[in-house]
Design a protein around this motif. Structure first.
Motif, short mmCIF file in Angstrom:
data_model
loop_
_atom_site.label_atom_id
_atom_site.label_comp_id
_atom_site.label_asym_id
_atom_site.label_seq_id
_atom_site.Cartn_x
_atom_site.Cartn_y
_atom_site.Cartn_z
N PHE A 7 29.82 77.40 -46.97
CA PHE A 7 29.43 76.00 -46.79
C PHE A 7 30.49 75.03 -47.26
CE2 PHE A 7 27.67 77.42 -50.92
CZ PHE A 7 28.40 76.61 -51.78
N GLN A 8 31.52 75.52 -47.91
CA GLN A 8 32.47 74.65 -48.61
C GLN A 8 33.34 73.85 -47.64
OE1 GLN A 8 33.13 77.71 -47.86
NE2 GLN A 8 35.25 77.67 -47.19
N LEU A 38 29.17 73.13 -40.97
CA LEU A 38 28.90 72.55 -39.66
C LEU A 38 27.59 73.06 -39.08
CD1 LEU A 38 31.94 72.04 -40.12
CD2 LEU A 38 32.29 72.34 -37.69
N GLY A 39 27.08 72.36 -38.05
CA GLY A 39 25.92 72.88 -37.36
C GLY A 39 24.89 71.88 -36.90
N ASN A 40 25.06 70.59 -37.18
CA ASN A 40 24.04 69.63 -36.76
C ASN A 40 24.30 69.10 -35.35
OD1 ASN A 40 26.22 68.68 -38.47
ND2 ASN A 40 25.48 66.63 -38.07
N ARG A 41 23.27 68.46 -34.77
CA ARG A 41 23.38 67.89 -33.41
C ARG A 41 24.17 66.58 -33.47
NH1 ARG A 41 19.90 64.72 -30.28
NH2 ARG A 41 18.36 64.72 -31.94
N TRP A 42 25.11 66.42 -32.55
CA TRP A 42 26.03 65.28 -32.58
C TRP A 42 25.86 64.46 -31.30
CZ3 TRP A 42 31.67 65.79 -30.76
CH2 TRP A 42 32.35 64.56 -30.94
N GLU A 43 25.64 63.15 -31.46
CA GLU A 43 25.54 62.24 -30.32
C GLU A 43 26.36 61.01 -30.63
OE1 GLU A 43 21.73 61.50 -28.54
OE2 GLU A 43 20.91 63.40 -29.27
N ASP A 77 21.24 64.56 -38.58
CA ASP A 77 22.03 64.95 -39.74
C ASP A 77 21.73 66.39 -40.13
OD1 ASP A 77 23.18 62.50 -39.82
OD2 ASP A 77 22.48 61.95 -41.81
N ARG A 78 22.74 67.04 -40.67
CA ARG A 78 22.65 68.43 -41.09
C ARG A 78 21.71 68.57 -42.30
NH1 ARG A 78 23.20 73.90 -40.17
NH2 ARG A 78 24.53 74.95 -41.68
N GLU A 79 20.85 69.58 -42.26
CA GLU A 79 20.04 69.90 -43.43
C GLU A 79 20.76 70.96 -44.24
OE1 GLU A 79 16.00 70.88 -42.66
OE2 GLU A 79 15.61 69.06 -41.49
N ARG A 80 21.41 70.53 -45.30
CA ARG A 80 22.18 71.43 -46.15
C ARG A 80 21.32 71.96 -47.29
NH1 ARG A 80 28.48 69.92 -46.98
NH2 ARG A 80 28.94 68.91 -44.99
N THR A 81 21.76 73.08 -47.84
CA THR A 81 21.11 73.57 -49.06
C THR A 81 21.51 72.67 -50.22
OG1 THR A 81 22.96 75.00 -49.69
CG2 THR A 81 21.28 75.94 -48.20
N GLU A 129 32.95 63.17 -36.86
CA GLU A 129 32.27 63.66 -35.65
C GLU A 129 31.02 64.49 -35.93
OE1 GLU A 129 35.02 65.54 -33.00
OE2 GLU A 129 35.91 63.63 -32.42
N GLY A 130 30.26 64.12 -36.89
CA GLY A 130 29.01 64.82 -37.16
C GLY A 130 29.18 66.21 -37.73
N TRP A 131 30.43 66.59 -38.07
CA TRP A 131 30.68 67.94 -38.58
C TRP A 131 30.13 68.05 -40.00
CZ3 TRP A 131 36.59 68.55 -37.14
CH2 TRP A 131 36.72 68.50 -35.74
N GLY A 132 28.98 68.69 -40.14
CA GLY A 132 28.37 68.82 -41.46
C GLY A 132 27.79 67.52 -41.99
N GLN A 133 27.67 66.50 -41.14
CA GLN A 133 27.20 65.18 -41.56
C GLN A 133 25.76 65.27 -42.06
OE1 GLN A 133 27.81 62.20 -38.57
NE2 GLN A 133 26.58 60.65 -39.61
N PHE A 134 25.51 64.73 -43.26
CA PHE A 134 24.17 64.77 -43.84
C PHE A 134 23.94 63.51 -44.67
CE2 PHE A 134 26.74 66.09 -47.34
CZ PHE A 134 26.06 65.74 -48.49
N ASP A 135 22.69 63.13 -44.82
CA ASP A 135 22.33 61.98 -45.69
C ASP A 135 23.36 60.86 -45.56
OD1 ASP A 135 20.16 63.40 -46.51
OD2 ASP A 135 20.97 63.95 -48.48
N THR A 136 23.62 60.42 -44.34
CA THR A 136 24.74 59.51 -44.08
C THR A 136 24.66 58.23 -44.91
OG1 THR A 136 24.78 60.36 -41.82
CG2 THR A 136 26.05 58.37 -42.27
N GLU A 137 23.49 57.58 -44.89
CA GLU A 137 23.35 56.33 -45.64
C GLU A 137 23.57 56.54 -47.14
OE1 GLU A 137 20.73 55.98 -41.93
OE2 GLU A 137 21.21 57.51 -43.43
#
Length: 603
Positions: free
Chosen positions: A179-180, A397-402, A411-415, A447-455
């Protein structure tokens, strides 16, 4: 006589080992690869913002071994590796893959210079990818997780009673199976994804320090008040310890301050000379730790006065400003890869070369793309006067990107482990660059690569460093947060979304490809968004895009990033080849086009 004989034998053995080293493999190389000397690898002091006069480089030939994950230290090592080039690189002399089921072991001996007697000894690593465990004289003294940032250990307690000391480093790097943060490293490189980088890839060095010594310096200028905030961290804080800061302008002391470690000191300068891209003015700074009236540690540093901000112009559009003036920021996507050293430039001259070329081409900014550079790279940007957007290396990585929708994508749901690691590494990266005036924008996601909790991530980034702008997701899943809406569009420039409340930028476009025979990384399919046949065609297409971009400046774009500085492995859309031996454009025409784009805001 006996000592002289032993010294001659040791020198002869070392010379023989160095003579045996040579770059591995037969891939293309830069001209600087020929200048790499195993006895003097990257000899420049590696940390210009906290510089000590005495130090000892541990770069050079070490022993190495690759062993199964979880195994004990190998009884026999496999051969020699040239540090600080990663094991997968040609300049390491090995060029071998490790993988997530193995660990990479390093071993060498070192001695402490006699002149350091009475001092503590700090062992410093520029960067090791990813998890490093460090042993001194068979004692595990500490670990560090994070492939892009420096770390240090006070090894004094483990040196007693010996003249020669054993240093062992054990590294594990799962690359894209973890995940790093790892940028564009993948197990199976293709198209826009590149070779893994495992192990030590920046300078390792020793230096003598006092028990209480400077460990970090944070300088934040306030141009509006003419003050410089300086926070000095130390290894420990005794009851009588204070830090003293002295700021000089061409040898003349202009401000001083003193206080307890960890507290912000404010130095006031009347009418300071401002740092900008045309005049990258740096003030010299001296920092001392004083205990009971005696200076116990002293380092050299530097600082600058500059302000990065946003404002609404007369037409109602949000613009970026440097020192209170509108400035269109324009530069290449710079990935910082080398065909011979991968993450590591062969020499300091090579590291500086790309920056100077970027300036020569008329750009005023670099987007450092999903990679972090050694401290000297940012130092060169500070001195050369080029702005830097610093990406967080992507991972998990792994979330849907638009990208073409506002509030689109998922956004990606990470552990929780992944989240905690992200924030820890991101803060370490910001710490590395926080005192560099060239760095003006933080980019947490690409580009949404691993993007999570953006705000939350954008807010946390801004809270950590309110002095810079936050570009929450370059070309990613767009959320109404941070300071910037960043669009990506290939190949030509296009404005397909607009945010009236934030600065609008084109964070990637271009990708004009030109594969040049004898300068290619591999024989497989080479990647470019569009491909042409010669320099004239590439230049014409580049200028065409620049004119289109120029028309979009008045409509609202305040910055743009062209892909890219150099070819990288299978990508052939660089302005230069991967080996930096061929420039693929008419430089004067590109420079004029770039200056026209930057100058559009001042019309």
């Amino acid at each position: 006589m006996k000592k002289m004989f032993l010294a001659i034998c040791a020198f002869t053995a070392m010379s023989a080992a160095q003579a045996q080293w040579k770059p591995a493999g037969d891939r293309i190389k830069t001209r600087w690869a020929e200048q790499v000397d195993p006895g003097q690898v990257l000899p420049e002091y590696p940390r210009p913002l906290i510089e000590r006069s005495r130090w000892s480089s541990l770069n050079g030939l070490w022993e190495y071994a690759v062993a199964p994950l979880g195994a004990a230290e190998p009884a026999v090592f496999e051969g020699q590796i040239l540090v600080p080039f990663c094991i997968e690189s040609s300049l390491s002399g090995v060029m071998k893959e490790v993988g997530d089921r193995n660990e990479l072991w390093y071993k060498r001996e070192f001695t402490v210079p006699a002149g350091w007697k009475g001092k503590n000894v700090a062992l410093n690593f520029g960067a090791v990818d990813w998890k490093a465990d460090v042993f001194v004289n068979d004692v595990m003294i500490g670990s560090h997780k994070g492939g892009y940032t420096p770390f240090s250990f006070d090894i004094t307690p483990f040196l007693a009673g010996k003249s020669k000391h054993k240093l062992v480093v054990r590294v594990w790097d799962p690359t894209d199976r973890g995940f790093q943060p790892r940028g564009k490293q993948v197990t199976n490189p293709e198209s826009i994804w590149y070779t893994p980088v495992t192990g030590i890839w920046q300078t390792v060095w020793l230096e003598p320090v006092s028990a209480s010594h400077v460990t970090a310096v944070k300088t934040i200028p306030c141009v509006d008040s003419g003050s410089l905030g300086v926070t000095v961290s130390t290894s420990q804080c005794g009851a009588n310890d204070i830090v003293e800061v002295e700021l000089s302008d061409r040898g003349r002391v202009v401000a001083t301050a003193k206080g307890l470690p960890g507290n912000e000191l404010r130095l006031s300068v009347s009418n300071p000379t401002l740092w900008d891209t045309q005049n990258p003015y740096l003030y010299d700074m001296k920092i001392a730790v004083v205990a009971s009236g005696k200076t116990v540690d002293e380092v050299k540093s530097y600082a600058a006065f500059r302000k990065i901000s946003t404002r609404r112009d007369d037409g109602g559009l949000m613009r970026m400003q440097l020192n209170g003036k509108d400035l269109f920021q324009y530069g290449p996507l710079d990935q910082g890869w080398w065909p011979d050293g991968l993450y590591t430039a062969p020499t300091d001259e090579a590291l500086l070369f790309d920056i100077r070329k970027t300036k020569e081409w008329g750009f005023n900014m670099i987007r450092k793309h999903v990679k972090v550079e050694p401290a000297r790279w940012y130092y060169h940007c500070d001195r050369e006067g080029i702005l830097v957007w610093q990406d967080m290396p992507s991972g998990d990585l792994g979330n849907r990107w638009e990208a073409h929708k506002y509030n689109g994508g998922t956004d990606r749901e990470r552990t929780q482990e992944s989240i905690d690691n992200y924030y820890r590494e991101w803060e370490e990266i910001m710490n590395l660059c926080i005192s560099n005036p060239s760095v003006v924008v933080w980019v947490p996601f690409n580009e949404g690569w691993g993007q999570f909790d953006t705000e939350k991530t954008a807010a946390r980034t801004r809270a950590y460093d309110p002095s810079r702008l936050v570009n929450p997701a370059s070309g990613g899943n767009h959320r109404p947060c941070g300071d910037i809406l960043d669009l990506h569009n290939y190949p030509g420039p296009k404005m397909f979304l607009f945010d009236a409340e934030r600065v609008n930028v084109l964070g990637e476009y271009g990708g004009i490809g030109l594969p040049l025979e004898n300068h290619l990384w591999w024989d497989k399919r080479n990647w470019g968004y569009v491909q042409f046949k010669n320099e004239n065609e590439v230049t014409a297409e580049y200028v065409k895009y620049a004119k289109e971009l120029q028309g979009l400046v008045k409509r609202g774009f305040s910055a743009a990033v062209y892909t890219q500085t150099t070819d990288v492995e299978g990508e052939v859309n660089g302005l230069m080849t991967y080996d930096r031996r061929k420039v693929k454009i008419n430089e004067s025409e590109v420079r004029k086009a770039n200056l026209d784009v930057i100058g559009e805001l001042s019309k």
